[in-house]
Write an enzyme that holds these catalytic residues in place. Structure first.
Site, mmCIF file in Angstrom:
data_model
loop_
_atom_site.group_PDB
_atom_site.id
_atom_site.type_symbol
_atom_site.label_atom_id
_atom_site.label_comp_id
_atom_site.label_asym_id
_atom_site.label_seq_id
_atom_site.Cartn_x
_atom_site.Cartn_y
_atom_site.Cartn_z
ATOM 1 N N HIS A 11 0.823 -1.211 0.000
ATOM 2 C CA HIS A 11 0.000 0.000 0.000
ATOM 3 C C HIS A 11 0.862 1.269 0.000
ATOM 4 O O HIS A 11 2.021 1.264 0.435
ATOM 5 C CB HIS A 11 -0.935 0.029 1.215
ATOM 6 C CG HIS A 11 -0.212 0.101 2.525
ATOM 7 N ND1 HIS A 11 0.312 1.263 3.026
ATOM 8 C CD2 HIS A 11 0.085 -0.863 3.430
ATOM 9 C CE1 HIS A 11 0.898 1.027 4.189
ATOM 10 N NE2 HIS A 11 0.782 -0.277 4.452
ATOM 11 N N GLY A 24 0.423 -1.823 12.343
ATOM 12 C CA GLY A 24 -0.202 -3.128 12.510
ATOM 13 C C GLY A 24 -1.632 -3.164 12.003
ATOM 14 O O GLY A 24 -1.910 -2.792 10.872
ATOM 15 N N ARG A 62 -6.067 1.191 4.119
ATOM 16 C CA ARG A 62 -4.945 1.725 3.346
ATOM 17 C C ARG A 62 -4.597 0.828 2.166
ATOM 18 O O ARG A 62 -4.188 1.315 1.107
ATOM 19 C CB ARG A 62 -3.729 1.965 4.246
ATOM 20 C CG ARG A 62 -3.188 0.753 4.997
ATOM 21 C CD ARG A 62 -2.173 1.203 6.041
ATOM 22 N NE ARG A 62 -1.535 0.110 6.790
ATOM 23 C CZ ARG A 62 -2.058 -0.466 7.869
ATOM 24 N NH1 ARG A 62 -3.231 -0.071 8.333
ATOM 25 N NH2 ARG A 62 -1.382 -1.424 8.503
ATOM 26 N N GLU A 89 -1.687 -6.589 7.814
ATOM 27 C CA GLU A 89 -0.322 -6.374 8.287
ATOM 28 C C GLU A 89 -0.063 -7.187 9.549
ATOM 29 O O GLU A 89 -0.986 -7.622 10.247
ATOM 30 C CB GLU A 89 -0.122 -4.873 8.554
ATOM 31 C CG GLU A 89 1.228 -4.445 9.092
ATOM 32 C CD GLU A 89 2.407 -4.846 8.216
ATOM 33 O OE1 GLU A 89 2.641 -6.064 8.064
ATOM 34 O OE2 GLU A 89 3.100 -3.954 7.715
ATOM 35 N N ARG A 117 12.951 -6.808 13.997
ATOM 36 C CA ARG A 117 13.791 -7.457 12.988
ATOM 37 C C ARG A 117 14.053 -8.938 13.212
ATOM 38 O O ARG A 117 14.631 -9.587 12.343
ATOM 39 C CB ARG A 117 15.131 -6.718 12.880
ATOM 40 C CG ARG A 117 14.988 -5.313 12.304
ATOM 41 C CD ARG A 117 14.360 -5.354 10.932
ATOM 42 N NE ARG A 117 14.129 -4.023 10.382
ATOM 43 C CZ ARG A 117 13.449 -3.783 9.272
ATOM 44 N NH1 ARG A 117 12.927 -4.793 8.598
ATOM 45 N NH2 ARG A 117 13.260 -2.542 8.834
ATOM 46 N N HIS A 159 0.432 -5.518 2.602
ATOM 47 C CA HIS A 159 1.287 -4.802 3.555
ATOM 48 C C HIS A 159 2.703 -5.372 3.541
ATOM 49 O O HIS A 159 2.935 -6.495 3.080
ATOM 50 C CB HIS A 159 0.679 -4.918 4.949
ATOM 51 C CG HIS A 159 -0.751 -4.497 4.992
ATOM 52 N ND1 HIS A 159 -1.141 -3.216 5.326
ATOM 53 C CD2 HIS A 159 -1.895 -5.171 4.695
ATOM 54 C CE1 HIS A 159 -2.459 -3.121 5.245
ATOM 55 N NE2 HIS A 159 -2.934 -4.297 4.869
ATOM 56 N N GLY A 160 3.634 -4.606 4.089
ATOM 57 C CA GLY A 160 5.022 -4.999 4.054
ATOM 58 C C GLY A 160 5.275 -6.401 4.564
ATOM 59 O O GLY A 160 5.959 -7.208 3.922
#
Length: 207
Positions: A11, A24, A62, A89, A117, A159-160
């Protein structure tokens, strides 16, 4: 049979991306830049001659708005679209809504870095990337991939981290390498698949 085409798009920039907040499952709107990124995604796909038979997106606005704006540029408003929370997400739990710098002050730089990470350490009340993959991948295998293999040109706007789940399988990433796989907002990644669902070719329009 049509080509086995799968296009993934993260997005456009959201208001909380701009404010450096953990988002999130919260549901902020796109920024003006995010709207332009979504339109640009559609324009780039149209310029390269792409059209689609079906689209998938998450339950978050989004992603849905990015899809709608891209489809408008493609001249494909009204394309059959399936929304599912499996493509949402990653859930950041107690971090959701917090400024990332404030979170570092509260929990420490190292701990926040681990939550962001690491592959399998979730933030309090939230999901790790491993958890997100466990939610997203079965949906891809049972609902999205069959459409692609049947020759339906398929667009997924999400989403990512939910897209990283798909990319991990498509590009055969390890838990370590997938964390480094960057996805820019509003930039299509174009896959053509072989009949066995592996990649025949991939073009990342980010270069």
């Amino acid at each position: 049979m049509s080509e086995r085409l799968l296009v993934l798009v993260r997005h456009g920039q959201s208001e909380w991306n701009l404010k450096n907040l953990f988002t999130g499952w919260r549901d902020p709107d796109l920024t003006e830049l995010g709207v332009e990124e979504a339109k640009t995604a559609g324009k780039r796909l149209k310029a390269d001659g792409y059209t689609f038979d079906i689209a998938f997106t998450s339950k978050l606005s989004r992603a849905q708005k990015t899809l709608d704006l891209a489809l408008a540029e493609l001249g494909q408003t009204g394309l059959p679209t399936i929304e599912n929370l499996a493509l949402n997400e990653r859930d950041y739990g107690e971090l959701s809504g917090l400024n990332k710098d404030d979170a570092r002050v509260k929990w420490g730089e190292e701990q926040v870095h681990i939550w962001r990470r690491s592959y399998d350490v979730p933030p309090p009340g939230g999901e790790s990337l491993k958890d997100t993959i466990a939610r997203t991948l079965p949906y891809y295998v049972t609902e999205i991939l069959p459409k692609v293999l049947q020759g339906n040109r398929t667009l997924v706007v999400a989403h990512g981290n939910s897209l990283r789940a798909l990319i991990m399988v498509l590009e055969k990433h390890t838990p370590e390498s997938i964390m480094k796989r960057e996805l820019l907002t509003g930039v299509p990644v174009i896959y053509r698949l072989k009949p066995d669902s592996t990649i025949e070719s991939v073009v990342d329009l980010a270069g």
